[in-house]
Design a protein around this motif. Structure first.
Motif, mmCIF file in Angstrom:
data_model
loop_
_atom_site.group_PDB
_atom_site.id
_atom_site.type_symbol
_atom_site.label_atom_id
_atom_site.label_comp_id
_atom_site.label_asym_id
_atom_site.label_seq_id
_atom_site.Cartn_x
_atom_site.Cartn_y
_atom_site.Cartn_z
ATOM 1 N N LEU A 22 48.343 53.451 46.539
ATOM 2 C CA LEU A 22 49.260 53.653 45.430
ATOM 3 C C LEU A 22 50.616 53.518 46.237
ATOM 4 C CD1 LEU A 22 46.648 55.463 45.306
ATOM 5 C CD2 LEU A 22 48.281 56.964 43.835
ATOM 6 N N ARG A 23 51.413 52.480 45.412
ATOM 7 C CA ARG A 23 52.541 52.070 46.055
ATOM 8 C C ARG A 23 53.725 51.916 44.991
ATOM 9 N NH1 ARG A 23 53.040 47.122 43.973
ATOM 10 N NH2 ARG A 23 51.434 45.919 43.720
ATOM 11 N N PRO A 24 55.098 51.804 45.477
ATOM 12 C CA PRO A 24 56.125 51.619 44.618
ATOM 13 C C PRO A 24 55.717 50.197 43.815
ATOM 14 C CG PRO A 24 57.010 52.292 46.714
ATOM 15 C CD PRO A 24 55.316 51.977 47.011
ATOM 16 N N TRP A 25 56.655 50.161 42.699
ATOM 17 C CA TRP A 25 56.698 48.921 42.108
ATOM 18 C C TRP A 25 57.312 47.797 42.556
ATOM 19 C CZ3 TRP A 25 53.387 48.647 37.622
ATOM 20 C CH2 TRP A 25 52.534 50.001 37.280
ATOM 21 N N ARG A 26 56.709 46.580 42.436
ATOM 22 C CA ARG A 26 57.399 45.455 42.825
ATOM 23 C C ARG A 26 57.629 44.527 41.592
ATOM 24 N NH1 ARG A 26 52.582 44.180 46.821
ATOM 25 N NH2 ARG A 26 52.901 45.779 48.423
ATOM 26 N N GLU A 27 58.665 43.530 41.766
ATOM 27 C CA GLU A 27 58.885 42.989 40.731
ATOM 28 C C GLU A 27 57.741 42.119 40.022
ATOM 29 O OE1 GLU A 27 61.064 41.937 37.378
ATOM 30 O OE2 GLU A 27 62.005 43.416 38.941
ATOM 31 N N SER A 28 56.774 41.786 41.014
ATOM 32 C CA SER A 28 55.914 41.073 40.809
ATOM 33 C C SER A 28 54.650 41.734 39.960
ATOM 34 C CB SER A 28 55.182 40.382 42.076
ATOM 35 O OG SER A 28 54.566 41.494 42.914
ATOM 36 N N ASP A 29 54.761 42.971 39.669
ATOM 37 C CA ASP A 29 53.815 43.974 39.001
ATOM 38 C C ASP A 29 54.388 43.777 37.592
ATOM 39 O OD1 ASP A 29 52.301 45.010 41.206
ATOM 40 O OD2 ASP A 29 53.902 46.318 41.710
ATOM 41 N N ARG A 30 55.443 43.526 37.204
ATOM 42 C CA ARG A 30 56.072 43.419 35.795
ATOM 43 C C ARG A 30 54.936 42.778 34.785
ATOM 44 N NH1 ARG A 30 61.213 45.136 33.768
ATOM 45 N NH2 ARG A 30 62.016 45.116 36.180
ATOM 46 N N ALA A 31 54.525 41.646 35.301
ATOM 47 C CA ALA A 31 53.602 40.913 34.267
ATOM 48 C C ALA A 31 52.311 41.721 33.851
ATOM 49 C CB ALA A 31 53.237 39.514 34.779
ATOM 50 N N ASP A 32 51.817 42.347 35.198
ATOM 51 C CA ASP A 32 50.355 42.892 35.193
ATOM 52 C C ASP A 32 50.581 44.332 34.251
ATOM 53 O OD1 ASP A 32 48.811 41.283 37.023
ATOM 54 O OD2 ASP A 32 49.749 42.199 38.630
ATOM 55 N N LEU A 33 51.527 44.886 34.522
ATOM 56 C CA LEU A 33 51.950 46.040 33.679
ATOM 57 C C LEU A 33 52.001 45.692 32.275
ATOM 58 C CD1 LEU A 33 52.326 48.991 33.627
ATOM 59 C CD2 LEU A 33 54.961 48.580 33.556
ATOM 60 N N ALA A 34 52.623 44.639 31.882
ATOM 61 C CA ALA A 34 52.861 44.304 30.522
ATOM 62 C C ALA A 34 51.579 43.771 29.997
ATOM 63 C CB ALA A 34 53.966 42.942 30.462
ATOM 64 N N LEU A 35 50.773 43.028 30.799
ATOM 65 C CA LEU A 35 49.355 42.739 30.228
ATOM 66 C C LEU A 35 48.475 43.764 30.183
ATOM 67 C CD1 LEU A 35 47.669 40.025 29.660
ATOM 68 C CD2 LEU A 35 46.757 40.393 32.235
ATOM 69 N N MET A 36 48.485 44.889 30.772
ATOM 70 C CA MET A 36 47.827 46.043 30.764
ATOM 71 C C MET A 36 48.160 46.827 29.244
ATOM 72 S SD MET A 36 47.166 49.348 33.176
ATOM 73 C CE MET A 36 48.702 50.046 32.824
ATOM 74 N N CYS A 37 49.510 47.019 29.167
ATOM 75 C CA CYS A 37 50.049 47.525 28.141
ATOM 76 C C CYS A 37 49.777 46.753 26.624
ATOM 77 C CB CYS A 37 51.510 47.923 28.076
ATOM 78 S SG CYS A 37 51.770 49.130 29.759
ATOM 79 N N ALA A 38 49.620 45.716 26.813
ATOM 80 C CA ALA A 38 49.393 44.949 25.544
ATOM 81 C C ALA A 38 47.916 44.872 25.175
ATOM 82 C CB ALA A 38 49.720 43.407 25.946
ATOM 83 N N ASP A 39 47.026 45.548 25.827
ATOM 84 C CA ASP A 39 45.552 45.770 25.728
ATOM 85 C C ASP A 39 45.420 46.882 24.626
ATOM 86 O OD1 ASP A 39 42.749 46.251 25.496
ATOM 87 O OD2 ASP A 39 42.502 45.559 27.629
ATOM 88 N N PRO A 40 44.968 46.733 23.483
ATOM 89 C CA PRO A 40 44.791 47.819 22.442
ATOM 90 C C PRO A 40 43.917 48.836 22.723
ATOM 91 C CG PRO A 40 44.466 45.623 21.433
ATOM 92 C CD PRO A 40 44.622 45.330 22.768
ATOM 93 N N GLN A 41 42.641 48.475 23.391
ATOM 94 C CA GLN A 41 41.804 49.441 24.074
ATOM 95 C C GLN A 41 42.557 50.387 25.326
ATOM 96 O OE1 GLN A 41 38.498 47.051 24.952
ATOM 97 N NE2 GLN A 41 37.417 47.869 23.153
ATOM 98 N N VAL A 42 43.045 49.967 26.035
ATOM 99 C CA VAL A 42 43.787 50.673 27.121
ATOM 100 C C VAL A 42 44.945 51.468 26.503
ATOM 101 C CG1 VAL A 42 45.613 50.490 28.933
ATOM 102 C CG2 VAL A 42 43.449 48.816 28.843
ATOM 103 N N MET A 43 45.797 51.083 25.131
ATOM 104 C CA MET A 43 46.673 51.808 24.691
ATOM 105 C C MET A 43 46.498 52.519 23.571
ATOM 106 S SD MET A 43 49.173 51.114 26.698
ATOM 107 C CE MET A 43 50.540 51.819 26.020
ATOM 108 N N TRP A 44 44.828 52.701 23.142
ATOM 109 C CA TRP A 44 44.800 53.333 21.946
ATOM 110 C C TRP A 44 45.203 54.718 21.721
ATOM 111 C CZ3 TRP A 44 42.219 57.734 21.236
ATOM 112 C CH2 TRP A 44 41.597 58.441 22.461
ATOM 113 N N ASP A 45 45.366 55.632 22.476
ATOM 114 C CA ASP A 45 45.879 56.861 22.542
ATOM 115 C C ASP A 45 47.544 56.923 22.115
ATOM 116 O OD1 ASP A 45 46.196 56.048 25.091
ATOM 117 O OD2 ASP A 45 46.719 57.894 25.903
ATOM 118 N N TYR A 46 48.395 55.673 22.364
ATOM 119 C CA TYR A 46 49.371 55.600 21.921
ATOM 120 C C TYR A 46 49.343 55.370 20.479
ATOM 121 C CZ TYR A 46 52.064 56.337 26.004
ATOM 122 O OH TYR A 46 52.483 56.860 27.300
ATOM 123 N N GLY A 47 48.438 54.620 20.065
ATOM 124 C CA GLY A 47 48.367 54.210 18.575
ATOM 125 C C GLY A 47 48.956 52.812 18.397
#
Length: 182
Positions: A22-47
């Motif tokens: 578990l580490r602080p965020w790196r600029e290189s994580d930006r794309a991975d976070l965006a990809l995860m947050c674009a997945d409807p199954q991962v984000m279903w609780d947000y609607g």
């Protein structure tokens, strides 16, 4: 609310478990976070899924929290190969939220990493860090009432149900609350 937000200048560079980093965020994580947050199954609780701009705001908030407070929603990676799995950690509750002024533990993981116990493992480490290093006295967690997976993690890491704190937002969606105290 007895939990207080504290700035801790003894910030650690990372937390480590048997399988996770578990580490602080790196600029290189930006794309991975965006990809995860674009997945409807991962984000279903947000609607809804997040746009790149919404994901970037989240990234910036987590990154800034670590710099300012010494804790954050950590980027979670697999220890053996560094693969991005998601995020987990503690953050201040802000805005017009019913638990404003407290600190929340939360997590979100890529769909490919579900079912392996990563959320519980990362959350235990984050919770322990919040109490031991950061000196928090109380940490909240909340989820949509139909999110049985997150509630199971809350119970596994030792949080207790705080039904008197449940709330609705928006009015048609009920949220359940759990807490841990040092």
């Amino acid at each position: 609310m007895s939990g207080s937000i504290v700035a801790n200048m003894n910030a650690v560079e990372f937390l480590q478990t048997e399988r996770l980093l578990l580490r602080p965020w790196r600029e290189s994580d930006r794309a991975d976070l965006a990809l995860m947050c674009a997945d409807p199954q991962v984000m279903w609780d947000y609607g809804q899924v997040f746009t790149q701009a919404e994901s970037d705001l989240r990234f910036d908030r987590y990154h800034d929290a670590h710099a300012r407070l010494g804790y954050c929603r950590w980027a979670v990676a697999q220890r053996d190969d560094g693969r991005f799995l998601g995020h987990c950690g503690i953050m201040p509750v802000l805005g017009e939220h019913p638990l404003k002024g407290g600190v929340e533990i939360g997590w979100r993981f890529t769909r490919a990493s579900w079912g392996r116990g990563y959320a519980s493992e990362a959350a235990r480490a984050s919770l322990r860090d919040g109490f031991e290093r950061c000196g928090l006295t109380e940490v909240w967690s909340f989820t949509a009432s139909d999110n049985a997976r997150s509630e199971a993690v809350m119970r596994r890491i030792g949080l207790m149900r705080e039904a008197s704190r449940d709330y609705c937002h928006p009015p048609e969606k009920r949220w359940v609350v759990y807490a841990a105290r040092a």
